[in-house]
Design a protein around this motif. Structure first.
Motif: not given
Length: 419
Positions: A182-188
């Protein structure tokens, strides 16, 4: 046995006991480390975005400690609840509370949506988790120790302890996959939540296995599994409870200083990628599983006291290497996990036999809860705080102090039975 306890319906085999104990402890620690890892990697940004990375991490770790403070409260309340609905009912209620609060954390909106109400809700749900953990004390580990053959006490004692490193490996693996795909944004935003939902799924399976075993007959003397009157317990065994809580203190502190602490350090100071640290920790977790097993053989060959002394000395050595975390984290992390397995492998087993049979169940529960508070509850918070204020050497000194306390407890504790 209280009037609310059901009559055992079948006789459990040793294999069933071992399987259920391992399953239960892996489940407990899986959920434990899912929250712990999220406290370092997710919650500072999600719930404390107005603070800098250090301030957000310290606030997150402060909330992390609340569950440990709630455990003794749940343990005391559980005594009354067990008298009314039995041990099976108490454990079932506690695990349901633990599971639902964990799922609720996975559903929490962040600061951007509901403001400071978000961390307040997180703190409330963390307290509920602690109440569930404290109330879920089932005595299964104590039962396993009591039915173990005399020549294999050490090996049987290390079996429940496998749940710690295995649970961490499973939790860290999930976060490694989520971070990688996942991208950092998706993960968070939503990725981290899957780990919390997974905890609920495995809790259901664990609950069924525990209830089945708690309803069985294991050939353990009834007084060993009976709750002792609290005033009598404190009056007669207060000193033993305190010193017994100090016995595993170093290993409990080390638990966080090789798992959560390196992740938080990497996230705050950005010396290394989180994925790289997780890979090293996964290797370390595998090494810890091996050294937990080794602790069983050493305890049978010598005794548990010797194993704890040896591991305390190794923790002292480890504390001197903590400075390598800034440049060569593999050295500290891998060595730390190896020492953790050795220290933790016999840490819980050495506690129950400090107590006479009639106080063993309640005394062990009280000493264990106190030990987690003294050794583990504030370890990430204190470790990061000392590092920020003085440097890594100060966190090493904190780890060193835990080893000295454990070593001193070994010398001071009244030897009520062979270790």
């Amino acid at each position: 046995m209280t009037s609310a306890e059901a009559t055992p319906r079948y006789t459990a085999t040793i294999d069933e006991v071992i399987t259920t104990v391992v399953m239960a402890r892996v489940t407990d620690f899986f959920g434990f480390f899912v929250y712990a890892i999220a406290s370092a990697l997710v919650f500072p940004q999600l719930f404390f975005p107005t603070l800098d990375p250090l301030g957000g991490t310290l606030a997150s770790f402060a909330i992390f400690s609340l569950a440990f403070l709630a455990r003794p409260v749940a343990s005391l309340a559980g005594r009354s609840l067990q008298h009314k609905i039995g041990r099976v009912g108490k454990v079932s209620f506690a695990l349901i509370l633990l599971g639902t609060s964990t799922v609720a954390i996975g559903l929490l909106p962040g600061f951007e949506k509901i403001g400071w109400f978000a961390p307040v809700l997180l703190a409330f749900l963390r307290i509920l988790q602690g109440l569930g953990l404290g109330g879920a004390w089932d005595g299964l580990t104590l039962q396993l120790q009591n039915v173990a053959p005399d020549s294999r006490k050490g090996l049987y004692a290390m079996v429940p302890q496998l749940g710690g490193p295995i649970g961490f490996v499973v939790a860290a693996s999930i976060f490694f996959v989520l971070k990688g795909f996942l991208t950092e944004a998706e993960f968070l935003q939503w990725g981290w939540r899957f780990a919390f939902f997974a905890v609920m799924a495995v809790n259901v399976v664990s609950l069924y296995a525990r209830v089945r075993l708690l309803n069985s007959e294991l050939g353990v003397a009834p007084e060993v599994m009976r709750s002792a009157p609290l005033p009598e317990l404190v009056r007669n065994e207060g000193k033993t409870i305190f010193l017994s809580a100090c016995l595993p203190l170093a290993s409990y502190a080390l638990f966080h200083m090789v798992t959560v602490f390196p992740l938080a350090f990497a996230a705050i100071y950005e010396h290394f990628e989180i994925a790289d640290i997780l890979i090293v920790q996964l290797i370390g977790g595998a090494l810890a599983i091996l050294t937990v097993i080794v602790s069983g053989f050493l305890a049978d060959r010598y005794n548990r006291r010797t194993v704890i002394r040896l591991s305390s000395i190794l923790i002292v050595v480890l504390s001197l290497t903590i400075g390598t975390l800034a440049h060569y984290p593999m050295l500290y992390i891998l060595f730390g996990f190896m020492v953790l397995g050795l220290a933790y492998g016999q840490a819980s087993a050495i506690v129950p036999h400090r107590f006479p049979a009639q106080y063993r169940y309640s005394g062990s529960a009280m000493a264990t809860n106190l030990s987690w508070i003294l050794g583990a509850a504030f370890a990430p918070l204190v470790g990061i705080g000392l590092t920020a204020a003085f440097g890594l050497w100060a966190a090493g000194l904190y780890l060193l102090s835990g080893a000295l306390v454990t070593f001193a407890a070994l010398q001071l504790l009244n030897r009520q039975s062979p270790a």
